[in-house]
Design a protein around this motif. Structure first.
Motif, mmCIF file in Angstrom:
data_model
loop_
_atom_site.group_PDB
_atom_site.id
_atom_site.type_symbol
_atom_site.label_atom_id
_atom_site.label_comp_id
_atom_site.label_asym_id
_atom_site.label_seq_id
_atom_site.Cartn_x
_atom_site.Cartn_y
_atom_site.Cartn_z
ATOM 1 N N GLU A 6 0.825 -1.197 0.000
ATOM 2 C CA GLU A 6 0.000 0.000 0.000
ATOM 3 C C GLU A 6 0.865 1.255 0.000
ATOM 4 O O GLU A 6 1.996 1.248 0.484
ATOM 5 N N SER A 7 0.294 2.343 -0.505
ATOM 6 C CA SER A 7 0.925 3.651 -0.438
ATOM 7 C C SER A 7 -0.158 4.723 -0.520
ATOM 8 O O SER A 7 -1.308 4.420 -0.841
ATOM 9 N N GLY A 8 0.232 5.955 -0.214
ATOM 10 C CA GLY A 8 -0.691 7.070 -0.366
ATOM 11 C C GLY A 8 -1.283 7.607 0.917
ATOM 12 O O GLY A 8 -2.024 8.592 0.903
ATOM 13 N N GLY A 9 -0.976 6.970 2.025
ATOM 14 C CA GLY A 9 -1.489 7.476 3.287
ATOM 15 C C GLY A 9 -0.815 8.778 3.680
ATOM 16 O O GLY A 9 0.156 9.215 3.055
ATOM 17 N N ARG A 19 -5.883 9.497 -1.964
ATOM 18 C CA ARG A 19 -6.026 8.302 -2.777
ATOM 19 C C ARG A 19 -4.992 7.281 -2.319
ATOM 20 O O ARG A 19 -3.789 7.532 -2.394
ATOM 21 N N LEU A 20 -5.471 6.147 -1.854
ATOM 22 C CA LEU A 20 -4.585 5.045 -1.493
ATOM 23 C C LEU A 20 -4.404 4.133 -2.699
ATOM 24 O O LEU A 20 -5.338 3.927 -3.478
ATOM 25 N N SER A 21 -3.207 3.608 -2.829
ATOM 26 C CA SER A 21 -2.899 2.666 -3.896
ATOM 27 C C SER A 21 -2.406 1.366 -3.288
ATOM 28 O O SER A 21 -1.778 1.361 -2.231
ATOM 29 N N CYS A 22 -2.676 0.285 -3.984
ATOM 30 C CA CYS A 22 -2.191 -1.031 -3.560
ATOM 31 C C CYS A 22 -1.660 -1.734 -4.794
ATOM 32 O O CYS A 22 -2.430 -2.085 -5.698
ATOM 33 N N ALA A 23 -0.361 -1.920 -4.838
ATOM 34 C CA ALA A 23 0.283 -2.574 -5.967
ATOM 35 C C ALA A 23 0.398 -4.067 -5.688
ATOM 36 O O ALA A 23 0.840 -4.473 -4.612
ATOM 37 N N LEU A 24 -0.002 -4.863 -6.659
ATOM 38 C CA LEU A 24 0.019 -6.311 -6.508
ATOM 39 C C LEU A 24 1.105 -6.946 -7.360
ATOM 40 O O LEU A 24 1.324 -6.530 -8.493
ATOM 41 N N SER A 25 1.750 -7.938 -6.822
ATOM 42 C CA SER A 25 2.655 -8.762 -7.605
ATOM 43 C C SER A 25 2.168 -10.201 -7.506
ATOM 44 O O SER A 25 1.417 -10.566 -6.612
ATOM 45 N N GLY A 26 2.615 -11.011 -8.428
ATOM 46 C CA GLY A 26 2.148 -12.395 -8.446
ATOM 47 C C GLY A 26 1.273 -12.622 -9.651
ATOM 48 O O GLY A 26 1.603 -12.217 -10.754
#
Length: 122
Positions: A6-9, A19-26
């Motif tokens: 997560e980022s953006g806090g 705006r919070l972002s959540c980057a996914l891998s996999g």
């Protein structure tokens, strides 16, 4: 397997936006249903919002309806939480979560991010 970051806090005044972002891998984003949870100070973690595997169906807790919007970008493998009209009671650590189970949506998840702090001042 899924890894979420997560980022953006941050700190914002009441009435403001983040705006919070959540980057996914996999695996690809379409393999997951995604959700946002939050844990206010001294309280248990609670559900905030979710988006299903198709990216077309969303679900929100009543306290954020009309103020928060969850969305996903398959190309960027990112899920967002757009937060408007923030209130002091929105102050919490916000967590992104992924459901690879194929069941239990919108409340059951098997992968979690590390969280990002959101603080709303009055």
């Amino acid at each position: 397997q899924a890894h979420l970051v997560e980022s953006g806090g941050g700190l914002v005044q009441a009435g403001g936006s983040l705006r919070l972002s959540c980057a996914l891998s996999g695996r690809t984003l379409s393999s997951f249903a995604l959700g946002w949870f939050r844990q206010p100070p001294g309280k248990e973690r609670e559900f905030v919002a979710a988006i299903d595997w198709s990216g077309k169906t969303t679900h929100y807790t009543d306290s954020v309806k009309g103020r928060f919007t969850i969305s996903s970008d398959n190309g960027k493998k990112t899920v967002y939480l757009h937060m408007n009209s923030l209130k002091p009671e929105d102050t919490a650590v916000y967590y992104c979560a992924a459901n690879t189970l194929g069941r239990g949506w919108p409340y059951e998840y098997d992968y979690w991010g590390q969280g990002t702090q959101v603080t709303v001042s009055s």
